[in-house]
Design a protein around this motif. Structure first.
Motif, mmCIF file in Angstrom:
data_model
loop_
_atom_site.group_PDB
_atom_site.id
_atom_site.type_symbol
_atom_site.label_atom_id
_atom_site.label_comp_id
_atom_site.label_asym_id
_atom_site.label_seq_id
_atom_site.Cartn_x
_atom_site.Cartn_y
_atom_site.Cartn_z
ATOM 1 N N PRO A 14 35.614 -21.880 -11.771
ATOM 2 C CA PRO A 14 34.721 -22.071 -12.751
ATOM 3 C C PRO A 14 33.509 -21.184 -12.456
ATOM 4 O O PRO A 14 33.035 -20.480 -13.310
ATOM 5 N N LEU A 15 33.212 -21.003 -10.885
ATOM 6 C CA LEU A 15 32.244 -20.172 -10.579
ATOM 7 C C LEU A 15 32.570 -18.823 -10.759
ATOM 8 O O LEU A 15 31.578 -17.834 -11.589
ATOM 9 N N VAL A 16 33.565 -18.251 -10.604
ATOM 10 C CA VAL A 16 34.273 -16.981 -10.784
ATOM 11 C C VAL A 16 34.178 -16.659 -12.116
ATOM 12 O O VAL A 16 33.670 -15.601 -12.837
ATOM 13 N N ASP A 17 34.624 -17.771 -12.975
ATOM 14 C CA ASP A 17 34.493 -17.459 -14.660
ATOM 15 C C ASP A 17 33.259 -17.149 -15.212
ATOM 16 O O ASP A 17 32.927 -16.242 -16.228
ATOM 17 N N ALA A 18 32.099 -18.137 -14.329
ATOM 18 C CA ALA A 18 30.729 -18.137 -15.011
ATOM 19 C C ALA A 18 30.282 -16.643 -14.925
ATOM 20 O O ALA A 18 29.390 -16.269 -15.615
ATOM 21 N N MET A 19 30.438 -16.344 -13.532
ATOM 22 C CA MET A 19 30.102 -14.948 -13.219
ATOM 23 C C MET A 19 30.902 -13.640 -14.159
ATOM 24 O O MET A 19 30.495 -12.646 -14.054
#
Length: 122
Positions: A14-19
């Motif tokens: 989810p962090l990678v997607d948000a970035m």
């Protein structure tokens, strides 16, 4: 891959997607990709987005959060968006002010006024 490595990749997804990045296998990493290790072994690589793409992604995310085109927001909410964009460094990018102004349906001058008001200059 171990279950721990799978859990690690699932946790950071989810962090990678948000970035706006892409999660890759470590052996797919290239030049500027960031290889992440878990318990001493590479388990994932992250391909970071280009900065210009990040700005568009942030604006699209704000539009989703507000549930309407940013240009339809009221003045106070547009000021809040400008503050959020400044906090994320949007105006350090070339054409950042123009891009945000276009998304908000206001002029560059208006964006600068919002920024000056926030900084106590107006």
């Amino acid at each position: 891959m171990s279950e721990d490595a799978d859990a690690f990749r699932a946790a950071i997804g989810p962090l990678v997607d948000a970035m706006g990045g892409r999660l890759l296998a470590p052996d797919e990493a290239e030049g500027d990709d960031v290889v992440l290790s878990w318990e001493g072994r590479p388990v994932a690589a992250v391909r970071l987005p280009h900065l210009a793409d990040s700005l568009e992604r942030i604006l699209a995310d704000l539009e989703r959060r507000h549930g309407m085109p940013l240009s339809e927001l009221d003045r106070r909410t547009k000021q809040s968006v400008v503050r959020a964009m400044e906090a994320r460094g949007a105006f350090a990018l070339r054409h950042g002010v123009e891009t945000v102004a276009a998304a908000l349906g206001v002029s560059r001058f208006t964006v600068y006024n919002y920024l000056n008001r926030e900084r106590g200059g107006g």
